[in-house]
Design an enzyme around this catalytic site. Sequence first.
Site, mmCIF file in Angstrom:
data_model
loop_
_atom_site.group_PDB
_atom_site.id
_atom_site.type_symbol
_atom_site.label_atom_id
_atom_site.label_comp_id
_atom_site.label_asym_id
_atom_site.label_seq_id
_atom_site.Cartn_x
_atom_site.Cartn_y
_atom_site.Cartn_z
ATOM 1 N N TYR A 216 22.520 -1.911 7.353
ATOM 2 C CA TYR A 216 21.970 -2.479 8.590
ATOM 3 C C TYR A 216 22.776 -3.701 9.024
ATOM 4 O O TYR A 216 23.216 -3.805 10.177
ATOM 5 C CB TYR A 216 20.504 -2.852 8.363
ATOM 6 C CG TYR A 216 19.801 -3.403 9.591
ATOM 7 C CD1 TYR A 216 19.335 -2.560 10.590
ATOM 8 C CD2 TYR A 216 19.609 -4.769 9.744
ATOM 9 C CE1 TYR A 216 18.692 -3.061 11.707
ATOM 10 C CE2 TYR A 216 18.961 -5.278 10.863
ATOM 11 C CZ TYR A 216 18.505 -4.425 11.833
ATOM 12 O OH TYR A 216 17.872 -4.929 12.957
ATOM 13 N N SER B 35 21.530 -8.469 15.484
ATOM 14 C CA SER B 35 20.562 -9.033 14.534
ATOM 15 C C SER B 35 21.188 -10.225 13.817
ATOM 16 O O SER B 35 22.404 -10.267 13.613
ATOM 17 C CB SER B 35 20.165 -7.974 13.508
ATOM 18 O OG SER B 35 19.418 -8.575 12.458
HETATM 19 P P1 NAD Z 1 11.421 0.027 16.639
HETATM 20 O O1 NAD Z 1 11.597 0.796 15.383
HETATM 21 O O2 NAD Z 1 10.056 -0.307 17.109
HETATM 22 O O3 NAD Z 1 12.205 0.714 17.834
HETATM 23 C C1 NAD Z 1 13.464 1.296 17.668
HETATM 24 C C2 NAD Z 1 13.730 2.235 18.818
HETATM 25 O O4 NAD Z 1 14.964 2.937 18.568
HETATM 26 C C3 NAD Z 1 12.619 3.284 18.967
HETATM 27 O O5 NAD Z 1 12.268 3.421 20.318
HETATM 28 C C4 NAD Z 1 13.298 4.554 18.451
HETATM 29 O O6 NAD Z 1 12.798 5.709 19.059
HETATM 30 C C5 NAD Z 1 14.744 4.317 18.809
HETATM 31 N N1 NAD Z 1 15.591 5.182 17.978
HETATM 32 C C6 NAD Z 1 15.747 5.118 16.630
HETATM 33 N N2 NAD Z 1 16.495 6.160 16.227
HETATM 34 C C7 NAD Z 1 16.801 6.897 17.333
HETATM 35 C C8 NAD Z 1 17.535 8.101 17.551
HETATM 36 N N3 NAD Z 1 18.097 8.793 16.545
HETATM 37 N N4 NAD Z 1 17.655 8.567 18.822
HETATM 38 C C9 NAD Z 1 17.075 7.906 19.831
HETATM 39 N N5 NAD Z 1 16.366 6.759 19.694
HETATM 40 C C10 NAD Z 1 16.231 6.276 18.449
HETATM 41 O O7 NAD Z 1 12.278 -1.285 16.407
HETATM 42 P P2 NAD Z 1 12.458 -2.621 17.254
HETATM 43 O O8 NAD Z 1 12.063 -3.726 16.383
HETATM 44 O O9 NAD Z 1 11.869 -2.514 18.624
HETATM 45 O O10 NAD Z 1 14.056 -2.649 17.333
HETATM 46 C C11 NAD Z 1 14.801 -2.660 18.533
HETATM 47 C C12 NAD Z 1 16.179 -3.210 18.228
HETATM 48 O O11 NAD Z 1 16.064 -4.573 17.803
HETATM 49 C C13 NAD Z 1 16.910 -2.482 17.099
HETATM 50 O O12 NAD Z 1 18.261 -2.336 17.404
HETATM 51 C C14 NAD Z 1 16.730 -3.411 15.926
HETATM 52 O O13 NAD Z 1 17.751 -3.274 14.969
HETATM 53 C C15 NAD Z 1 16.789 -4.757 16.617
HETATM 54 N N6 NAD Z 1 16.179 -5.835 15.830
HETATM 55 C C16 NAD Z 1 14.867 -5.784 15.474
HETATM 56 C C17 NAD Z 1 14.331 -6.803 14.713
HETATM 57 C C18 NAD Z 1 12.898 -6.791 14.267
HETATM 58 O O14 NAD Z 1 12.549 -7.639 13.452
HETATM 59 N N7 NAD Z 1 12.051 -5.929 14.777
HETATM 60 C C19 NAD Z 1 15.128 -7.866 14.323
HETATM 61 C C20 NAD Z 1 16.467 -7.902 14.716
HETATM 62 C C21 NAD Z 1 16.975 -6.873 15.476
#
Ligand code: NAD
Length: 252
Positions: free
Chosen positions: A158, A144
């Site tokens: 985070y 991120s």
């Molecule tokens: P999201 O919340 O939609 O998806 C997160 C996924 O992680 C889900 O499928 C969830 O089931 C899984 N997960 C969480 N805890 C878990 C656990 N204990 N066991 C198994 N699986 C688990 O979020 P997203 O936006 O799709 O995020 C995906 C990645 O991208 C993450 O690492 C997030 O930090 C990163 N990210 C997201 C953003 C954003 O703005 N959405 C920005 C930068 C980075």
Amino acid sequence: MDGPLQGQTVLVTGASRGIGAAIVERLASEGARPIIHYGRDKAAAEALLARIGGRGLIVQADLSAVEGPFEMWQRAVDAAGRIHALINNAGIRTEISIEASAEDWKAAWQKEFQINFFAAADLCKEAIRHFKAQGGGRIVNIASRAGQRGYAADAMPYGATKAALINLTKSIARSFGADGVTAVAIAPGWVRTDMAEEFIATHGKPAAVDDIPIGEMAAPTDMAELVAFVLRPSQASLNGATLDVNGGSYIR
Ligand code: NAD
């Protein structure tokens, strides 16, 4: 299915929704066989597998459990045989104030590090051993912008987990290239998923987009396209980089 990723089996964590699901769909459209990891939502994982025509596998694991990542890797290898790439995508974003109790503060930091970093590190360990023995492989860690520029007062764990993930990626890139193992971090700003929706519900959309020069969040498909690009066999020298996808909100 034909495509530049034909013949590659790719484990994607946290793949039942959001960025992970978009990655699975893109990889499948380019010929790869995704392994869809999910934590709780079996129905979503099965629906995703159906959307890619059944050309993949599903593994379940709770990454907040200490042994979860190791057991999941073993089950994935047992089911798939050779794995060519690991995408550490699963992650959480917890809000915790410095005014919280010591107990709540420690619990938040520990859970965030367990899921966002320790689970990814455990999977990297197992993947590197597998890749070394099998002729190489690639790792993509979804980090991120928060890990690059520091983060908000109410979500400091985070940013710290993502900084650690970027550093781990660099260590792998420096250490295992000779074994055919490469690693890349992707550092998104805000991406339109449930994680972003939760932030907007609490803080409002301007808090998310005001400091993004292009004025909008990224789409999950933008991340998915980039992951597919990183996995192309032609990208042999792409190793150790942190790829910024943030609309110009952090330029270095
Ligand atoms: P999201 O919340 O939609 O998806 C997160 C996924 O992680 C889900 O499928 C969830 O089931 C899984 N997960 C969480 N805890 C878990 C656990 N204990 N066991 C198994 N699986 C688990 O979020 P997203 O936006 O799709 O995020 C995906 C990645 O991208 C993450 O690492 C997030 O930090 C990163 N990210 C997201 C953003 C954003 O703005 N959405 C920005 C930068 C980075």
